[in-house]
Design an enzyme around this catalytic site. Sequence first.
Site, PDB file in Angstrom:
ATOM      1  N   ASN A 164     -14.929 -61.467  10.670  1.00 22.42           N
ATOM      2  CA  ASN A 164     -13.899 -60.440  10.191  1.00 22.42           C
ATOM      3  C   ASN A 164     -14.470 -59.763   9.059  1.00 22.42           C
ATOM      4  OD1 ASN A 164     -11.796 -59.123   9.297  1.00 22.42           O
ATOM      5  ND2 ASN A 164     -10.371 -61.069   9.114  1.00 22.42           N
ATOM      6  N   ARG A 167     -13.164 -59.492  14.719  1.00 24.66           N
ATOM      7  CA  ARG A 167     -12.012 -58.924  14.681  1.00 24.66           C
ATOM      8  C   ARG A 167     -12.052 -57.268  14.856  1.00 24.66           C
ATOM      9  NH1 ARG A 167      -7.921 -58.032   9.407  1.00 24.66           N
ATOM     10  NH2 ARG A 167      -5.942 -57.403  10.594  1.00 24.66           N
ATOM     11  N   HIS A 206      -1.598 -56.677  13.679  1.00 28.56           N
ATOM     12  CA  HIS A 206      -1.250 -58.176  13.373  1.00 28.56           C
ATOM     13  C   HIS A 206      -1.003 -58.881  14.821  1.00 28.56           C
ATOM     14  CE1 HIS A 206       0.916 -57.330   9.376  1.00 28.56           C
ATOM     15  NE2 HIS A 206      -0.408 -58.177   9.038  1.00 28.56           N
ATOM     16  N   LEU A 250       4.662 -61.997   7.597  1.00 25.60           N
ATOM     17  CA  LEU A 250       4.813 -61.489   5.986  1.00 25.60           C
ATOM     18  C   LEU A 250       3.773 -61.908   5.132  1.00 25.60           C
ATOM     19  CD1 LEU A 250       8.692 -62.511   5.963  1.00 25.60           C
ATOM     20  CD2 LEU A 250       7.868 -60.500   6.973  1.00 25.60           C
ATOM     21  N   GLY A 251       2.806 -61.068   5.000  1.00 26.54           N
ATOM     22  CA  GLY A 251       1.757 -61.436   3.971  1.00 26.54           C
ATOM     23  C   GLY A 251       1.822 -60.187   3.159  1.00 26.54           C
ATOM     24  N   ASN A 252       0.474 -59.912   2.869  1.00 24.47           N
ATOM     25  CA  ASN A 252       0.493 -58.602   1.819  1.00 24.47           C
ATOM     26  C   ASN A 252       0.878 -57.480   2.664  1.00 24.47           C
ATOM     27  OD1 ASN A 252      -0.461 -59.216  -0.851  1.00 24.47           O
ATOM     28  ND2 ASN A 252      -2.440 -60.193   0.153  1.00 24.47           N
ATOM     29  N   GLY A 253       0.253 -57.540   4.002  1.00 25.87           N
ATOM     30  CA  GLY A 253       0.693 -56.446   4.779  1.00 25.87           C
ATOM     31  C   GLY A 253       1.845 -57.294   5.584  1.00 25.87           C
ATOM     32  N   ARG A 309       2.509 -51.121   0.222  1.00 23.89           N
ATOM     33  CA  ARG A 309       2.639 -50.090   0.865  1.00 23.89           C
ATOM     34  C   ARG A 309       4.240 -50.070   1.112  1.00 23.89           C
ATOM     35  NH1 ARG A 309      -0.573 -52.666   5.868  1.00 23.89           N
ATOM     36  NH2 ARG A 309      -2.029 -53.714   4.439  1.00 23.89           N
ATOM     37  N   ARG A 336       4.554 -64.495  -5.024  1.00 23.62           N
ATOM     38  CA  ARG A 336       4.693 -65.858  -5.887  1.00 23.62           C
ATOM     39  C   ARG A 336       5.017 -65.533  -7.289  1.00 23.62           C
ATOM     40  NH1 ARG A 336      -0.665 -68.875  -3.665  1.00 23.62           N
ATOM     41  NH2 ARG A 336      -1.174 -66.600  -3.720  1.00 23.62           N
ATOM     42  N   GLY A 362       1.536 -65.283   4.597  1.00 23.81           N
ATOM     43  CA  GLY A 362       1.559 -66.058   3.338  1.00 23.81           C
ATOM     44  C   GLY A 362       3.023 -66.157   2.671  1.00 23.81           C
ATOM     45  N   GLU A 378       5.406 -68.022   5.551  1.00 22.68           N
ATOM     46  CA  GLU A 378       4.984 -69.375   5.784  1.00 22.68           C
ATOM     47  C   GLU A 378       5.656 -70.287   4.510  1.00 22.68           C
ATOM     48  OE1 GLU A 378       0.801 -69.923   6.520  1.00 22.68           O
ATOM     49  OE2 GLU A 378       1.000 -68.353   8.277  1.00 22.68           O
ATOM     50  N   ASN A 379       5.679 -69.688   3.363  1.00 20.69           N
ATOM     51  CA  ASN A 379       5.758 -70.204   2.107  1.00 20.69           C
ATOM     52  C   ASN A 379       7.061 -70.039   1.307  1.00 20.69           C
ATOM     53  OD1 ASN A 379       3.097 -71.858   1.893  1.00 20.69           O
ATOM     54  ND2 ASN A 379       2.147 -69.592   2.007  1.00 20.69           N
ATOM     55  N   GLU A 383      -5.617 -66.490  12.865  1.00 22.43           N
ATOM     56  CA  GLU A 383      -6.079 -65.483  13.518  1.00 22.43           C
ATOM     57  C   GLU A 383      -7.439 -65.629  13.807  1.00 22.43           C
ATOM     58  OE1 GLU A 383      -4.158 -63.244  10.251  1.00 22.43           O
ATOM     59  OE2 GLU A 383      -4.248 -61.522  11.645  1.00 22.43           O
TER      60      GLU A 383
HETATM   61  P1  ADP Z   1      -2.968 -61.079   3.864  1.00 18.51           P
HETATM   62  O1  ADP Z   1      -1.988 -59.951   4.678  1.00 18.51           O
HETATM   63  O2  ADP Z   1      -3.443 -60.333   2.808  1.00 18.51           O
HETATM   64  O3  ADP Z   1      -3.529 -62.003   4.789  1.00 18.51           O
HETATM   65  P2  ADP Z   1      -1.638 -63.412   3.010  1.00 18.51           P
HETATM   66  O4  ADP Z   1      -1.045 -63.778   4.652  1.00 18.51           O
HETATM   67  O5  ADP Z   1      -2.338 -64.529   2.561  1.00 18.51           O
HETATM   68  O6  ADP Z   1      -1.806 -61.886   2.848  1.00 18.51           O
HETATM   69  O7  ADP Z   1      -0.112 -63.447   2.109  1.00 18.51           O
HETATM   70  C1  ADP Z   1      -0.110 -63.030   0.835  1.00 18.51           C
HETATM   71  C2  ADP Z   1       1.209 -63.146   0.383  1.00 18.51           C
HETATM   72  O8  ADP Z   1       1.948 -64.379   0.353  1.00 18.51           O
HETATM   73  C3  ADP Z   1       1.158 -62.886  -1.285  1.00 18.51           C
HETATM   74  O9  ADP Z   1       2.364 -62.004  -1.686  1.00 18.51           O
HETATM   75  C4  ADP Z   1       1.340 -64.059  -1.923  1.00 18.51           C
HETATM   76  O10 ADP Z   1       1.904 -64.198  -3.093  1.00 18.51           O
HETATM   77  C5  ADP Z   1       2.481 -64.675  -0.691  1.00 18.51           C
HETATM   78  N1  ADP Z   1       2.294 -66.229  -0.726  1.00 18.51           N
HETATM   79  C6  ADP Z   1       1.319 -67.163  -0.647  1.00 18.51           C
HETATM   80  N2  ADP Z   1       1.685 -68.465  -0.925  1.00 18.51           N
HETATM   81  C7  ADP Z   1       3.226 -68.478  -1.171  1.00 18.51           C
HETATM   82  C8  ADP Z   1       3.765 -69.240  -1.834  1.00 18.51           C
HETATM   83  N3  ADP Z   1       3.699 -70.597  -1.789  1.00 18.51           N
HETATM   84  N4  ADP Z   1       5.272 -68.583  -2.066  1.00 18.51           N
HETATM   85  C9  ADP Z   1       5.648 -67.273  -2.136  1.00 18.51           C
HETATM   86  N5  ADP Z   1       4.581 -66.419  -1.626  1.00 18.51           N
HETATM   87  C10 ADP Z   1       3.527 -67.078  -1.394  1.00 18.51           C
END
Ligand code: ADP
Length: 399
Positions: free
Chosen positions: A7, A93, A182, A211-214, A243, A286, A332, A335-336, A386
């Site tokens: 990637n 990728r 995605h 739901l991550g940075n993107g 964004r 976080r 990120g 999942e969390n 992925e």
């Molecule tokens: P990317 O799109 O760069 O792959 P990720 O899927 O790793 O991003 O997600 C990053 C986001 O997930 C960040 O906003 C980070 O703070 C959030 N994140 C990661 N772990 C946790 C957690 N334990 N609780 C809340 N948010 C989290």
Amino acid sequence: MKILVLNAGSSSLKFQLFAMPDLSVLASGMLEKIGEENGLATLSYIEKSGSRKKYELARPISDHRSGVQLMTELLQEKNVLIDVNELAGVGHRVVHGGEDFKKPVIVTDVVMDALKALIPLAPLHNPANITGIEASMRMVPGVPQVAVFDTAFHQSIPEHAYLYGLPYELYEKYRVRRYGFHGTSYSYVSRKAAEYLNCPPNELKSICLHLGNGASIAAIDCGKCVDTSMGLTPLEGLVMGTRSGDLDPAILFYLARETGMDLTDLDTLLNKKSGLKGICDNNDMRSIGRLAANGDLRAQLAIEIFCYRIKKYVGAYLAVLGSADCLVFTGGIGENDTNVRNKCLQGMEKLGISLDPQKNSCVTDNVLEIQGDGSSCKILVIPTNEELEIASQTLNLIA
Ligand code: ADP
């Protein structure tokens, strides 16, 4: 035999080595700051004894070609790849496959030309992906290189959902339409959801949230994507780390007139300075969660806005699908972050969606089922993978 997954980003290269045919992970790593003076290679690998080891090497990595060479040397030095001839295929990728690529392909000269022609649609991502493929082709000539596209999963979206309300000729001449991203993640989690629910994928109606940075969301009907929130580029849709997601396009004309911002300024504003960062000056969910819990009003507002946008899309996709058998959280945040999951589904009980707070607060590496008793829609948390999806699509193709 083994499968390598690459990637490539503009200054980074993530890699994972899988054993065939079970696709267990033998090694994973990352090369960072490619092209800079302080390059860094990190590797995590399984020794012959079965124990997991970590290794780090700080040294300049001049370009992707020397990055691929360094990666190969490290894998060989640690005995996880004895010889490059052990590679049955390399999966890459590729972010944008346009309308040309509806599924993974083995890279040929014709494919390479097509990938280059797609650069205007993804100027930040596709050039790096292409560089990674070229470096890998030179390193292991003769080994099939497979391109796996983030957009491919969304190629089933019907015309009425992928076209914008713009002159049709902009689609014909400039390919302006919704592509979605995605896709590799959606392909993985939607299949996992079907497996978990013991339901054939082509019978499942699901709404998946990455739901991550993107961040994006997809409506999947009988295994086929029918709509998704990202568009021509990954800027549309949900509010993201930096964004903006959806906004009134006239805001851009207004800002240009009032502030004198040019196209580059507006591009940077919407892609890098907006979203959570624009609202509360922080794009890490976080930290935002911690700040909000300590009473920071902007952090609280950022979470409200983030969750409200998600809720609107869940409602819209429920209408698109008619009903949903399951809703899947991944990425990120998905999942969390129990608070985000809870907030964005609040008040949807009459639509058949409710969370069980206790189940929602559990943690697992595997599939977590978190809906409440009265929820007709299953709600699952599924860690995305992925790289494994790319390895699996690569294996399917070369087999
Ligand atoms: P990317 O799109 O760069 O792959 P990720 O899927 O790793 O991003 O997600 C990053 C986001 O997930 C960040 O906003 C980070 O703070 C959030 N994140 C990661 N772990 C946790 C957690 N334990 N609780 C809340 N948010 C989290």
